[in-house]
Scaffold this motif. Structure first.
Motif, PDB file in Angstrom:
ATOM      1  N   VAL A 103      21.472 -60.447  89.460  1.00 27.68           N
ATOM      2  CA  VAL A 103      21.497 -59.491  90.567  1.00 27.68           C
ATOM      3  C   VAL A 103      22.050 -58.153  90.085  1.00 27.68           C
ATOM      4  O   VAL A 103      21.520 -57.082  90.414  1.00 27.68           O
ATOM      5  N   GLY A 104      23.128 -58.209  89.281  1.00 23.74           N
ATOM      6  CA  GLY A 104      23.709 -56.974  88.773  1.00 23.74           C
ATOM      7  C   GLY A 104      22.744 -56.199  87.897  1.00 23.74           C
ATOM      8  O   GLY A 104      22.614 -54.965  88.023  1.00 23.74           O
ATOM      9  N   LEU A 149      18.841 -47.710  87.848  1.00 18.66           N
ATOM     10  CA  LEU A 149      19.550 -46.506  87.430  1.00 18.66           C
ATOM     11  C   LEU A 149      19.393 -46.278  85.928  1.00 18.66           C
ATOM     12  O   LEU A 149      19.181 -45.146  85.476  1.00 18.66           O
ATOM     13  N   LEU A 150      19.493 -47.355  85.161  1.00 18.44           N
ATOM     14  CA  LEU A 150      19.395 -47.230  83.701  1.00 18.44           C
ATOM     15  C   LEU A 150      18.046 -46.668  83.283  1.00 18.44           C
ATOM     16  O   LEU A 150      17.978 -45.706  82.505  1.00 18.44           O
ATOM     17  N   GLY A 173      26.323 -45.662  90.526  1.00 20.97           N
ATOM     18  CA  GLY A 173      26.510 -47.089  90.292  1.00 20.97           C
ATOM     19  C   GLY A 173      27.715 -47.658  91.012  1.00 20.97           C
ATOM     20  O   GLY A 173      27.746 -48.851  91.338  1.00 20.97           O
ATOM     21  N   GLN A 174      28.715 -46.802  91.274  1.00 19.60           N
ATOM     22  CA  GLN A 174      29.892 -47.291  91.992  1.00 19.60           C
ATOM     23  C   GLN A 174      29.585 -47.602  93.457  1.00 19.60           C
ATOM     24  O   GLN A 174      30.348 -48.306  94.126  1.00 19.60           O
ATOM     25  N   VAL A 180      28.998 -54.997  88.513  1.00 15.88           N
ATOM     26  CA  VAL A 180      28.165 -53.803  88.639  1.00 15.88           C
ATOM     27  C   VAL A 180      28.993 -52.534  88.462  1.00 15.88           C
ATOM     28  O   VAL A 180      28.555 -51.572  87.813  1.00 15.88           O
ATOM     29  N   ARG A 181      30.201 -52.498  89.021  1.00 15.13           N
ATOM     30  CA  ARG A 181      31.040 -51.302  88.922  1.00 15.13           C
ATOM     31  C   ARG A 181      31.363 -50.960  87.460  1.00 15.13           C
ATOM     32  O   ARG A 181      31.293 -49.797  87.055  1.00 15.13           O
ATOM     33  N   VAL A 182      31.699 -51.975  86.675  1.00 17.84           N
ATOM     34  CA  VAL A 182      32.050 -51.720  85.278  1.00 17.84           C
ATOM     35  C   VAL A 182      30.808 -51.382  84.459  1.00 17.84           C
ATOM     36  O   VAL A 182      30.817 -50.439  83.657  1.00 17.84           O
TER      37      VAL A 182
END
Length: 442
Positions: free
Chosen positions: A31-32, A39-40, A88-89, A112-114
């Motif tokens: 999912v992450g 975005l990547l 992404g945050q 996901v945050r990291v």
């Protein structure tokens, strides 16, 4: 090819190491990855806007232009990286709305945050890398990608399981490992471009390290449609994973295994596509359209052969490969079925990405983005949803829809490249038409 593989090998290593913790953490990584990959690839696609410009300027040996492009490429990608890391945050706020199993969402949010923070150093890496690759210097990025992935694997193993004196962070260890590895890769790529004797002339042509607005706009005009096209494609595959999640944790984990394997062959083909962009763009800049056409079709044939072999390999190993990720028998059985479908769309997947690469060399990026939008979001996903949920075929139905979309894109882009490189058509202005006239006469 090895440089492009570097992007997905990070996810492959993370998935293999995390998969042995259990299927819920593996699904969480899936999912992450599916949400942050949009975005990547948006960023990676935008970074590619500099490649045809650098290749064309190099074909003309326009050093002042190369100096401007170096500065603009670095600034553009660094600013985009900051924006993507910030966006992404916000992604974890959307995860509860995607209909995923609650236990998966709880684990995916912090991961996901990291991982989103690593998008900034990744884009800095891309800014320097795309300039070097536009000049045909691809080996340096290859070696840095290989070394970066080795470092990521070692750090991931140490931080996930608490080996070699490192803290045991479980699932989160894989995210921190990726952030550290990408930061070191960015520093190493910057050091090469800024210090290599081979690039002394290009660096000497830099008049100012403040980027010129018109040059940034030229990169963005080419890069944004590329990024949007790539985001549409990856977004379609990401949504297909979410569809699998609606069916339960087991189908979602199986989808994650199969999509990882398919992504590796795809990224290998995208390496050939990147070579096509460089060669077609360089030859177009030099005014030699017939040679640019030959380079594009050479890339097509090379990809056809490579992806055909990969398809046969997937068919023969589909019951073995899933065990690399996980030993759950239900996940393995479903992943084997999905890998069979993945084997069928290998050629279509490869031909569509090399078509995109060849057309980028001609600076033809807007129409392919529209083709991707229609094929993936108007055809592939609705067909996949109908087969998977209305006809109750499950995840294989969803993947069949993707097969249809990829095939449509491959055919349309092949026809467009043939048309765009015809000497009696040639809609893209050539840098030096005088070189083309005697060739056309012959």
């Amino acid at each position: 090819m090895l440089s492009q593989l570097g992007h997905v090998l990070v996810n492959f290593v993370d998935s293999v190491i995390v998969g042995h913790i259990g299927k819920v953490p593996l699904a969480a990584v899936g999912v992450g990855v599916s949400t942050t990959s949009v975005l990547l690839v948006l960023g990676v696609g935008l970074s590619m806007g500099s490649v045809p410009l650098v290749a064309a300027a190099d074909g003309r040996r326009n050093l002042p232009e190369l100096g401007r492009l170096l500065v603009a490429s670095v600034w553009t990608n660094a600013l985009v990286g900051l924006g993507l890391a910030g966006l992404g945050q916000l992604v974890p706020l959307l995860l509860p709305l995607l209909g995923q199993p609650p236990e998966v969402v709880v684990l995916a949010g912090p991961w996901v945050r990291v991982i989103s923070l690593s998008l900034f150093p990744l884009m800095v890496f891309q800014g320097f890398r795309m300039f070097a690759e536009g000049l045909g210097l691809t080996r340096q990025a290859m070696w840095l990608s290989v070394l970066g992935n080795v470092l990521n694997g070692l750090l991931c193993y140490a931080l996930v399981y608490g080996r070699w004196g490192a803290p045991e962070l479980g699932l989160m260890g894989s995210a921190w490992a990726t952030l550290l590895a990408r930061t070191l890769m960015a520093g190493a790529m910057a050091a090469y471009v800024l210090r290599a004797p081979r690039l002394r002339a290009e660096r000497a042509a830099v008049a100012s390290w403040w980027a010129a607005g018109p040059t940034i706009r030229r990169i963005a005009d080419l890069g944004m449609p590329i990024g949007v096209q790539m985001a549409l494609e990856v977004g379609a595959f990401g949504l297909s994973l979410l569809m699998a999640g609606w069916l339960g944790v087991t189908p979602e984990a199986a989808h994650k295994v199969a999509i990882d394997v398919a992504s590796m062959t795809y990224m290998a083909a995208s390496g050939i596509a990147a070579a096509a962009t460089i060669r077609v763009g360089n030859l177009r800049g030099a005014g030699d359209l017939p040679a640019a056409r030959r380079a594009g079709f050479a890339a097509y044939w090379l990809t056809f052969a490579f992806m055909g072999i990969m398809g046969l390999l997937l068919i023969s190993t589909r019951h073995v490969v899933p065990y690399i990720y996980i030993s759950d028998p239900q996940v393995v059985a479903q992943a084997a079925t999905l890998l069979l479908i993945a084997a069928l769309f290998q050629v279509s997947d490869g031909l569509q990405v090399v078509g995109l690469g060849a057309l980028r060399g001609l600076e033809d990026v807007k129409v392919p983005s529209v083709v991707a939008l229609l094929a993936y979001w108007v055809v592939a996903l609705p067909v996949g949803y109908f087969l998977g949920f209305k006809l109750h075929l499950g995840a294989p139905g969803v993947w069949t829809g993707l097969l249809v979309g990829l095939t449509i894109v491959a055919i349309v882009l092949l026809l467009r490249f043939r048309r765009q490189t015809r000497l009696d058509f040639a809609p893209v202005p050539l840098a030096d038409v005088r070189r083309q006239e005697p060739i056309a006469a012959q």
